[in-house]
Scaffold this active site. Structure first.
Site, PDB file in Angstrom:
ATOM      1  CG  HIS A 257      -1.844  -0.950   0.964  1.00 16.89           C
ATOM      2  ND1 HIS A 257      -2.639  -2.213   1.801  1.00 16.89           N
ATOM      3  CD2 HIS A 257      -2.649  -1.665   0.037  1.00 16.89           C
ATOM      4  CE1 HIS A 257      -3.440  -2.569   1.189  1.00 16.89           C
ATOM      5  NE2 HIS A 257      -3.802  -2.515   0.218  1.00 16.89           N
TER       6      HIS A 257
ATOM      7  CG  ASP B 213      -7.255  -4.139   0.813  1.00 14.92           C
ATOM      8  OD1 ASP B 213      -6.697  -2.677   0.401  1.00 14.92           O
ATOM      9  OD2 ASP B 213      -7.561  -4.222  -0.610  1.00 14.92           O
TER      10      ASP B 213
ATOM     11  CG  ASP C 206     -15.990  -4.036 -15.314  1.00 16.15           C
ATOM     12  OD1 ASP C 206     -14.921  -3.178 -14.801  1.00 16.15           O
ATOM     13  OD2 ASP C 206     -16.084  -4.571 -16.180  1.00 16.15           O
TER      14      ASP C 206
ATOM     15  CG  ASP D 217      -5.409  -1.748  -4.584  1.00 16.22           C
ATOM     16  OD1 ASP D 217      -4.597  -2.752  -4.608  1.00 16.22           O
ATOM     17  OD2 ASP D 217      -5.192  -1.183  -3.504  1.00 16.22           O
ATOM     18  CB  SER D 218      -5.642  -4.991  -9.982  1.00 10.89           C
ATOM     19  OG  SER D 218      -5.066  -4.831 -10.723  1.00 10.89           O
TER      20      SER D 218
ATOM     21  CG  ASP E 172      -3.292 -12.451  -9.550  1.00 14.18           C
ATOM     22  OD1 ASP E 172      -1.748 -11.875  -9.136  1.00 14.18           O
ATOM     23  OD2 ASP E 172      -2.725 -13.385  -8.561  1.00 14.18           O
TER      24      ASP E 172
ATOM     25  N   PRO F  44     -12.791 -10.303 -13.474  1.00 15.57           N
ATOM     26  CG  PRO F  44     -14.300  -9.757 -11.811  1.00 15.57           C
ATOM     27  CD  PRO F  44     -13.728 -11.130 -12.525  1.00 15.57           C
TER      28      PRO F  44
HETATM   29  N1  SAM Z   1      -3.449  -5.560  -3.531  1.00 14.10           N
HETATM   30  C1  SAM Z   1      -4.360  -6.385  -3.630  1.00 14.10           C
HETATM   31  C2  SAM Z   1      -3.592  -7.440  -5.213  1.00 14.10           C
HETATM   32  O1  SAM Z   1      -1.975  -7.235  -5.156  1.00 14.10           O
HETATM   33  O2  SAM Z   1      -3.559  -8.629  -4.648  1.00 14.10           O
HETATM   34  C3  SAM Z   1      -5.702  -6.429  -4.653  1.00 14.10           C
HETATM   35  C4  SAM Z   1      -6.017  -6.306  -3.524  1.00 14.10           C
HETATM   36  S1  SAM Z   1      -8.009  -5.762  -3.778  1.00 14.10           S
HETATM   37  C5  SAM Z   1      -9.091  -6.629  -2.727  1.00 14.10           C
HETATM   38  C6  SAM Z   1      -8.307  -5.654  -5.513  1.00 14.10           C
HETATM   39  C7  SAM Z   1     -10.065  -5.771  -5.696  1.00 14.10           C
HETATM   40  O3  SAM Z   1     -10.019  -5.268  -6.800  1.00 14.10           O
HETATM   41  C8  SAM Z   1     -11.692  -6.858  -5.707  1.00 14.10           C
HETATM   42  O4  SAM Z   1     -12.225  -6.056  -4.626  1.00 14.10           O
HETATM   43  C9  SAM Z   1     -11.755  -6.442  -6.760  1.00 14.10           C
HETATM   44  O5  SAM Z   1     -13.499  -7.259  -6.567  1.00 14.10           O
HETATM   45  C10 SAM Z   1     -12.120  -5.125  -7.536  1.00 14.10           C
HETATM   46  N2  SAM Z   1     -11.666  -6.050  -8.711  1.00 14.10           N
HETATM   47  C11 SAM Z   1     -11.525  -6.996  -9.836  1.00 14.10           C
HETATM   48  N3  SAM Z   1     -11.741  -6.530 -10.884  1.00 14.10           N
HETATM   49  C12 SAM Z   1     -12.532  -5.534 -11.133  1.00 14.10           C
HETATM   50  C13 SAM Z   1     -12.485  -4.186 -12.227  1.00 14.10           C
HETATM   51  N4  SAM Z   1     -13.223  -4.907 -13.122  1.00 14.10           N
HETATM   52  N5  SAM Z   1     -13.644  -3.302 -11.526  1.00 14.10           N
HETATM   53  C14 SAM Z   1     -13.296  -2.679 -10.301  1.00 14.10           C
HETATM   54  N6  SAM Z   1     -13.203  -3.825  -9.531  1.00 14.10           N
HETATM   55  C15 SAM Z   1     -12.426  -4.378  -9.672  1.00 14.10           C
END
Ligand code: SAM
Length: 293
Positions: free
Chosen positions: A62, A86, A137, A157-158, A160, A164
């Protein structure tokens, strides 16, 4: 009886955690969500069998996704977080007191609920009045008319690239990020492990470089993302992301980011340089905007 959770980054290798308790396990509309109490790393958030954060070392990720772009920009006021449900990135952005607006766009409201309930220290900033949460999304949100040119900094902050999240690593998405950034804006994006996904990182760098004039890769290390060394892609319209602006730093003490670590994170070993052919800044060459590098 002992209970262990194993994340398998490849079919032949796993990272394994001794688990004390499963606090939540649910299939949401988008993913398999679990929160577990581990013996070694505190609580862990797991999506689709992949550890997203642990309480013990989340500060590394972070601090580095946030403070690098936030300190490379001289005065970021409006920030967008893509994913990041998170709340850890929001917490770190709020350490930059001049910030006026943070928009967090996560596709899955259940991640935010779980963060509020089980990770209060990580999600502590989500109720700040400057934070606006959108459940959508992000690859669609970024094409809305009202966000064009709006943000100084965007953080991707996605998870893998599965489900989606695949859309968040594609050239069309970088075009949307470019469009939503102000004329001197920049972004950073979670970009996987150079040991495990070199071809993927190279293609992300190439896609971003077809859109942004300045594209770089920077690295960090932590314990709970498999492979040890991990990377962020950063793209900028004007400022050199490798160079913290004079005097810019987050309020309060940091545990990983410093101006020196910021610059050093862009110094890549040769096998990683190959994945980021446009990298050109070296420590000591930082001079503010890229025009002067
Ligand atoms: N720090 C983390 C990592 O490196 O693994 C990422 C954490 S954060 C929890 C990732 C978030 O991205 C999830 O809550 C997920 O729901 C969200 N996410 C996945 N695809 C997405 C999209 N197309 N648009 C918005 N949020 C998305």
């Amino acid at each position: 009886m002992e209970f262990w959770f194993t994340e398998k980054p490849t079919p032949n290798w796993g990272m394994t955690y001794r688990v004390q308790q499963v606090l939540r396990r649910r299939q949401t509309a988008y993913q398999d969500l679990a929160v577990v109490e581990t013996v070694e790393f505190g609580r862990a958030l797991i999506l689709d069998g992949i550890v997203q954060l642990t309480e013990k070392d989340e500060f590394v990720y972070h601090e580095m996704i946030v403070h690098v772009p936030m300190c490379a920009h001289p005065d970021p006021r409006r920030v967008l977080v893509v994913g990041g449900g998170d709340g850890g990135a929001v917490r770190e952005i709020l350490r930059h007191p001049a910030v006026e607006e943070i928009c967090l766009v996560d596709i899955d409201g259940e991640v935010i609920e779980a963060a509020r309930e089980f990770f209060p220290r990580v999600s502590s900033g989500l109720d700040d009045p400057r934070v606006h949460i959108v459940i959508e999304d992000a690859s669609r949100y970024l094409w809305r008319d009202e966000v064009q040119g709006r943000y100084d900094v965007i953080l991707v902050d996605s998870p893998d690239p599965v489900g989606p999240a695949i859309a968040l690593f594609q050239e069309d998405f970088y075009r949307a990020v470019y469009r939503a950034l102000a004329p001197d804006g920049l972004f950073s994006a979670q970009s996987e492990c150079p040991f495990l996904m070199p071809d993927f990182i190279r293609s992300v760098q190439e896609s971003a470089a077809r859109v942004f004039p300045i594209v770089k890769l920077y690295i960090y290390s932590n314990v709970t993302y498999p492979g040890g060394m991990w990377a962020f892609t950063t793209g900028s319209k004007r400022y050199d992301p490798a160079c913290p602006q004079e005097g810019r730093r987050p309020a309060g003490p940091t545990r990983y980011w410093t101006p020196e670590v910021h610059r050093a994170a862009f110094v890549l070993p040769p096998f990683v340089q190959e994945l980021a052919p446009r990298q050109h800044a070296l420590p000591g060459t930082c001079a503010g905007t890229v025009d002067r590098v």
